[in-house]
Scaffold this motif. Structure first.
Motif, short mmCIF file in Angstrom:
data_model
loop_
_atom_site.label_atom_id
_atom_site.label_comp_id
_atom_site.label_asym_id
_atom_site.label_seq_id
_atom_site.Cartn_x
_atom_site.Cartn_y
_atom_site.Cartn_z
N VAL A 195 27.61 20.10 44.54
CA VAL A 195 27.60 18.78 43.92
C VAL A 195 27.54 17.69 44.99
O VAL A 195 26.76 16.75 44.90
N VAL A 196 28.37 17.83 46.02
CA VAL A 196 28.39 16.83 47.09
C VAL A 196 27.06 16.82 47.83
O VAL A 196 26.49 15.75 48.10
N ALA A 197 26.53 17.99 48.17
CA ALA A 197 25.25 18.07 48.89
C ALA A 197 24.12 17.51 48.03
O ALA A 197 23.18 16.89 48.55
N SER A 198 24.20 17.71 46.73
CA SER A 198 23.16 17.19 45.84
C SER A 198 23.15 15.67 45.83
O SER A 198 22.08 15.05 45.78
N VAL A 199 24.32 15.05 45.88
CA VAL A 199 24.39 13.58 45.98
C VAL A 199 23.66 13.11 47.22
O VAL A 199 22.84 12.18 47.18
N LEU A 200 23.93 13.77 48.35
CA LEU A 200 23.32 13.37 49.62
C LEU A 200 21.80 13.57 49.58
O LEU A 200 21.05 12.76 50.11
N MET A 201 21.37 14.64 48.95
CA MET A 201 19.94 14.90 48.82
C MET A 201 19.27 13.79 48.00
O MET A 201 18.19 13.29 48.37
N LEU A 214 14.05 18.38 42.71
CA LEU A 214 14.63 18.55 44.04
C LEU A 214 15.26 19.94 44.18
O LEU A 214 15.82 20.48 43.23
N ASN A 215 15.17 20.50 45.39
CA ASN A 215 15.67 21.85 45.67
C ASN A 215 16.76 21.75 46.73
O ASN A 215 16.50 21.41 47.89
N LEU A 216 18.00 22.07 46.34
CA LEU A 216 19.14 21.90 47.24
C LEU A 216 19.07 22.87 48.41
O LEU A 216 19.38 22.50 49.55
N ASP A 217 18.67 24.12 48.17
CA ASP A 217 18.57 25.09 49.27
C ASP A 217 17.57 24.62 50.32
O ASP A 217 17.81 24.77 51.53
N ALA A 218 16.47 24.06 49.88
CA ALA A 218 15.47 23.55 50.82
C ALA A 218 16.02 22.38 51.62
O ALA A 218 15.72 22.22 52.81
N PHE A 219 16.85 21.55 50.97
CA PHE A 219 17.43 20.41 51.66
C PHE A 219 18.42 20.86 52.74
O PHE A 219 18.45 20.31 53.85
N LEU A 220 19.22 21.88 52.43
CA LEU A 220 20.15 22.41 53.43
C LEU A 220 19.40 23.07 54.59
O LEU A 220 19.83 22.99 55.75
N LYS A 221 18.28 23.70 54.29
CA LYS A 221 17.44 24.25 55.35
C LYS A 221 16.90 23.13 56.23
O LYS A 221 16.81 23.25 57.47
N GLN A 222 16.55 22.02 55.61
CA GLN A 222 16.10 20.84 56.34
C GLN A 222 17.20 20.33 57.27
O GLN A 222 16.92 19.89 58.40
N ALA A 223 18.44 20.38 56.80
CA ALA A 223 19.57 19.94 57.63
C ALA A 223 19.71 20.80 58.88
O ALA A 223 20.01 20.29 59.97
N ARG A 224 19.48 22.08 58.74
CA ARG A 224 19.55 22.97 59.91
C ARG A 224 18.41 22.67 60.89
O ARG A 224 18.58 22.76 62.10
N ALA A 225 17.26 22.28 60.38
CA ALA A 225 16.13 21.91 61.24
C ALA A 225 16.46 20.65 62.03
O ALA A 225 16.06 20.50 63.19
N TYR A 226 17.22 19.74 61.42
CA TYR A 226 17.65 18.52 62.13
C TYR A 226 18.52 18.89 63.33
O TYR A 226 18.42 18.28 64.40
N ASP A 227 19.38 19.88 63.17
CA ASP A 227 20.20 20.35 64.28
C ASP A 227 19.35 20.83 65.44
O ASP A 227 19.68 20.63 66.61
#
Length: 290
Positions: A195-201, A214-227
């Protein structure tokens, strides 16, 4: 609204405060004269300006006015072991929420209508809980000068520039770190990291028409790419330059942080310890600050 959340009995700010928040707050307290500036100049201005602005131009939520939002507020306060502040809804095209706690006034949270239109009920509660995190941690002591600096820069350019040169950078660094703590408050209240990650997305790239795609798993994968950008010196410099003037960390970074904390032993232990049904047992048991 989904499952019933477990109240976190005796929850204190230092139980969930992010380490970067602790470090930045300690640094901020070393600025000479800042506390005096807040008490004698910024505090009285904020008290009058922001309180009157809300009363005049927003809708106060209650049992009779927008009762669904009122229920979200009360449940989040119950889980976070916090007295409910006032909650206002304000017509505004930019999705946002903010909070203030002022001397002698009841604290309040403001939600913009465009943010409400973008989110589900659970996500709205996550936003409310994020703002409650500022109250729980007493962040308003330094959030007030951040907002006043913005106001001063618009109304009194020379004075605002003078203040900015001395303390703006440290204030902005602190407020970005404080946001990580408040995202944790959102997680504690909703007890659902998705829920929290979805707000940020949705804040990063959502709209009422796009939300369902919107796809939450894809967004979290994007976050790892930012790292991964930090793997070289140039990438790290670019990231620092990108965030230096922001009041919030970039959404992908916040999503990564909350995903990490949700999977940590510290988070699971906090839920188990604070949800004890016996208040006396909770009071007698110690909890480390981290």
């Amino acid at each position: 609204m989904g499952f019933v959340k477990t109240p976190l009995i005796g929850l204190r700010a230092d139980h969930f405060r992010h380490p970067l928040d602790l470090e930045a707050t300690a640094s901020l307290k070393q600025i000479p004269g800042l506390d005096l500036l807040i008490r004698t100049v910024l505090g009285p201005i904020a008290e009058q300006f922001f309180y009157l602005e809300n009363i005049a131009s927003s809708v106060l939520v209650s049992e009779q006015q927008l009762p669904d939002l009122h229920k979200l507020l009360l449940e989040a306060c119950r889980v976070l072991d916090l007295e409910p502040p006032q909650l206002y809804v304000r017509q505004h095209p930019v999705p946002n929420a903010y909070t203030f706690a002022m001397r002698g006034k009841q604290p309040f949270v403001v939600l913009h209508t465009s943010l409400i239109d973008l989110l589900t009920l659970e996500e709205i509660q996550a936003v409310i809980a994020h703002e409650l995190g500022h109250l729980k941690c007493e962040h308003s002591v330094y959030l007030t000068p951040v907002n006043i600096l913005v106001l001063a820069a618009k109304q009194l350019p020379n004075w605002g520039e003078m203040l900015a040169q001395s303390i703006e950078a440290q204030l902005l660094e602190w407020v970005r770190c404080a946001e990580f703590t408040c995202d944790r408050a959102a997680l504690l209240a909703t007890q659902n990291p998705k829920v929290v990650a979805s707000v940020l997305m949705k804040l990063a790239g959502g709209s009422p028409t796009l939300a369902g795609q919107l796809n939450l798993d894809a967004f979290l994968k994007q976050a790892r790419a930012y790292d991964d950008i930090s793997n070289d010196q140039l990438g790290e410099m670019l990231k620092q330059a990108r965030t230096a003037q922001l009041t919030h960390p970039v959404p992908v970074l916040r999503a990564r942080e909350i995903d990490r904390w949700a999977n940590s032993k510290a988070y699971q232990s906090l839920l188990e310890t604070r949800s004890l049904s016996n208040p006396e047992e909770t009071k007698s048991g110690g909890w480390r600050n981290w």
